[in-house]
Design a protein around this motif. Structure first.
Motif, PDB file in Angstrom:
ATOM      1  N   ILE A   1       2.546   5.057  -6.812  1.00  0.00           N
ATOM      2  CA  ILE A   1       3.156   6.396  -6.708  1.00  0.00           C
ATOM      3  C   ILE A   1       4.378   6.361  -5.783  1.00  0.00           C
ATOM      4  O   ILE A   1       5.443   6.879  -6.126  1.00  0.00           O
ATOM      5  CB  ILE A   1       2.110   7.426  -6.201  1.00  0.00           C
ATOM      6  N   THR A   2       4.241   5.718  -4.613  1.00  0.00           N
ATOM      7  CA  THR A   2       5.379   5.702  -3.673  1.00  0.00           C
ATOM      8  C   THR A   2       6.551   4.905  -4.257  1.00  0.00           C
ATOM      9  O   THR A   2       7.701   5.273  -4.052  1.00  0.00           O
ATOM     10  CB  THR A   2       4.972   5.140  -2.292  1.00  0.00           C
TER      11      THR A   2
ATOM     12  N   ARG B   1       3.105   2.049   8.789  1.00  0.00           N
ATOM     13  CA  ARG B   1       4.078   3.145   8.782  1.00  0.00           C
ATOM     14  C   ARG B   1       3.392   4.494   8.788  1.00  0.00           C
ATOM     15  O   ARG B   1       2.670   4.851   7.861  1.00  0.00           O
ATOM     16  CB  ARG B   1       4.971   3.042   7.531  1.00  0.00           C
TER      17      ARG B   1
ATOM     18  N   LEU C   1       8.207   7.361  -6.488  1.00  0.00           N
ATOM     19  CA  LEU C   1       8.850   8.493  -5.813  1.00  0.00           C
ATOM     20  C   LEU C   1      10.016   8.084  -4.917  1.00  0.00           C
ATOM     21  O   LEU C   1      10.968   8.834  -4.743  1.00  0.00           O
ATOM     22  CB  LEU C   1       7.816   9.245  -4.957  1.00  0.00           C
ATOM     23  N   GLU C   2       9.918   6.882  -4.360  1.00  0.00           N
ATOM     24  CA  GLU C   2      10.903   6.509  -3.319  1.00  0.00           C
ATOM     25  C   GLU C   2      11.979   5.532  -3.792  1.00  0.00           C
ATOM     26  O   GLU C   2      12.986   5.365  -3.103  1.00  0.00           O
ATOM     27  CB  GLU C   2      10.181   5.845  -2.132  1.00  0.00           C
TER      28      GLU C   2
ATOM     29  N   LYS D   1      -4.568   4.408   5.810  1.00  0.00           N
ATOM     30  CA  LYS D   1      -5.851   4.223   5.117  1.00  0.00           C
ATOM     31  C   LYS D   1      -6.161   2.743   4.960  1.00  0.00           C
ATOM     32  O   LYS D   1      -7.276   2.287   5.239  1.00  0.00           O
ATOM     33  CB  LYS D   1      -5.801   4.896   3.741  1.00  0.00           C
TER      34      LYS D   1
ATOM     35  N   SER E   1       0.850  -1.195   0.000  1.00  0.00           N
ATOM     36  CA  SER E   1       0.000   0.000   0.000  1.00  0.00           C
ATOM     37  C   SER E   1       0.883   1.241   0.000  1.00  0.00           C
ATOM     38  O   SER E   1       2.114   1.152   0.029  1.00  0.00           O
ATOM     39  CB  SER E   1      -0.973  -0.029   1.190  1.00  0.00           C
ATOM     40  N   GLY E   2       0.231   2.402  -0.019  1.00  0.00           N
ATOM     41  CA  GLY E   2       0.955   3.646  -0.313  1.00  0.00           C
ATOM     42  C   GLY E   2       1.588   4.357   0.857  1.00  0.00           C
ATOM     43  O   GLY E   2       1.670   5.582   0.852  1.00  0.00           O
ATOM     44  N   ALA E   3       2.044   3.620   1.870  1.00  0.00           N
ATOM     45  CA  ALA E   3       2.825   4.256   2.938  1.00  0.00           C
ATOM     46  C   ALA E   3       4.274   4.351   2.478  1.00  0.00           C
ATOM     47  O   ALA E   3       4.695   3.644   1.551  1.00  0.00           O
ATOM     48  CB  ALA E   3       2.731   3.452   4.225  1.00  0.00           C
TER      49      ALA E   3
HETATM   50  C1  LIG Z   1       5.679   9.743  -0.793  1.00  0.00           C
HETATM   51  C2  LIG Z   1       4.466   9.411   0.025  1.00  0.00           C
HETATM   52  C3  LIG Z   1       4.648   8.883   1.293  1.00  0.00           C
HETATM   53  C4  LIG Z   1       3.539   8.552   2.071  1.00  0.00           C
HETATM   54  N1  LIG Z   1       3.756   7.999   3.302  1.00  0.00           N
HETATM   55  C5  LIG Z   1       2.722   7.581   4.036  1.00  0.00           C
HETATM   56  C6  LIG Z   1       2.948   6.898   5.268  1.00  0.00           C
HETATM   57  O1  LIG Z   1       4.075   6.674   5.691  1.00  0.00           O
HETATM   58  N2  LIG Z   1       1.861   6.441   5.938  1.00  0.00           N
HETATM   59  C7  LIG Z   1       0.575   6.616   5.482  1.00  0.00           C
HETATM   60  O2  LIG Z   1      -0.342   6.162   6.146  1.00  0.00           O
HETATM   61  N3  LIG Z   1       0.336   7.284   4.327  1.00  0.00           N
HETATM   62  C8  LIG Z   1       1.368   7.746   3.586  1.00  0.00           C
HETATM   63  N4  LIG Z   1       1.133   8.378   2.382  1.00  0.00           N
HETATM   64  C9  LIG Z   1      -0.246   8.676   1.993  1.00  0.00           C
HETATM   65  C10 LIG Z   1      -0.952   7.482   1.359  1.00  0.00           C
HETATM   66  O3  LIG Z   1      -0.325   7.117   0.141  1.00  0.00           O
HETATM   67  C11 LIG Z   1      -2.431   7.833   1.116  1.00  0.00           C
HETATM   68  O4  LIG Z   1      -3.114   7.965   2.343  1.00  0.00           O
HETATM   69  C12 LIG Z   1      -3.137   6.839   0.239  1.00  0.00           C
HETATM   70  O5  LIG Z   1      -4.481   7.224   0.107  1.00  0.00           O
HETATM   71  C13 LIG Z   1      -3.073   5.421   0.781  1.00  0.00           C
HETATM   72  O6  LIG Z   1      -3.800   4.573  -0.065  1.00  0.00           O
HETATM   73  P1  LIG Z   1      -3.677   3.001  -0.007  1.00  0.00           P
HETATM   74  O7  LIG Z   1      -3.775   2.615   1.424  1.00  0.00           O
HETATM   75  O8  LIG Z   1      -4.840   2.503  -0.810  1.00  0.00           O
HETATM   76  O9  LIG Z   1      -2.387   2.621  -0.610  1.00  0.00           O
HETATM   77  C14 LIG Z   1       2.224   8.752   1.583  1.00  0.00           C
HETATM   78  C15 LIG Z   1       2.062   9.283   0.307  1.00  0.00           C
HETATM   79  C16 LIG Z   1       3.169   9.600  -0.456  1.00  0.00           C
HETATM   80  C17 LIG Z   1       2.948  10.170  -1.831  1.00  0.00           C
END
Ligand SMILES: Cc1cc2nc3c(=O)[nH]c(=O)nc-3n(C[C@H](O)[C@H](O)[C@H](O)COP(=O)(O)O)c2cc1C
Length: 199
Positions: free
Chosen positions: A51-52, A132, A55-56, A99, A18-20
């Protein structure tokens, strides 16, 4: 006389990204799992994780997907891992965003990653969430407590010093080792603590 070759079925692991922050953790874990041919990985990547990853890390999404035995679209709610009848040894969400944590804690399964986690819980299989965020809000902590009480392992990717990491790769590998240890999988380069060895 004919000899029937029996092939042992592989053990299956579901991996959600996921996007953390910490996409590199998922890449390292997939690479380590590939070294264990008795395991089969089923990968699902959230839209934000794409996306992460970009970017990372310097990893191409296609390359990350190739590390897994099978890849499933986040939209494919009819994939095998969406059903409890599909046998797996458990699931790892690495990294796990707040999320996705919230979706799992409330059973709000509107994508394949969340559905697979919901299935893992209902089938009472091991679920490891590499959550995270920093700092953590009361909402985040409540969701973690809910899932911990349901039997999930909450494993934030915390840095360790006792293993004397020299670089990010060492730190990452130690976290991978701790995650896969939950499934009895040995990881190359993972140093267990042994006080007797400390000089
Ligand atoms: C570079 C980057 C780092 C992020 N780091 C975090 C993080 O550490 N923890 C987190 O809960 N959301 C983080 N986010 C935000 C999540 O990507 C965002 O809440 C997203 O909606 C999560 O969707 P998903 O759970 O469906 O992947 C980050 C976003 C970006 C672009």
């Amino acid at each position: 006389m004919t000899t029937r070759l029996s092939t042992k079925p592989k053990k299956r692991m579901v991996i959600g990204i996921s996007g953390a922050s910490g996409a590199a953790l998922a890449v390292d874990l997939l690479q380590c799992l590939r070294e264990h041919p008795e395991w089969e990985s089923h990968l699902v990547v959230s839209n934000s994780a794409e996306i992460t990853l970009r970017l990372e890390t310097s990893e191409e999404l296609n390359h990350v997907m190739e590390l897994a035995s099978h890849c499933h679209s986040i939209k494919n709610i009819g994939a095998c891992i969406a059903s409890g009848t599909f046998k797996t040894e458990g699931m790892i969400v690495v990294p796990c965003s707040m999320k996705t944590l919230s979706g799992i804690a409330t059973g709000y399964s509107d994508n394949l990653l969340l559905r697979a986690a919901d299935v893992t819980i209902k089938e009472r299989r091991p679920l490891v969430l590499v959550v995270r965020e920093s700092p953590l809000s009361t909402i985040h902590l409540r969701n973690m407590l809910t899932l911990s009480e349901l039997g999930a392992t909450i494993m934030p990717p915390m840095i360790t010093h006792y293993n004397k990491p020299m670089n990010m790769a060492d730190l990452t590998r130690h976290i991978t080792g701790k995650i896969l240890d939950k499934f009895g999988i040995e990881v190359r380069g993972f140093r267990r603590w042994c006080a007797d060895e400390v000089q």
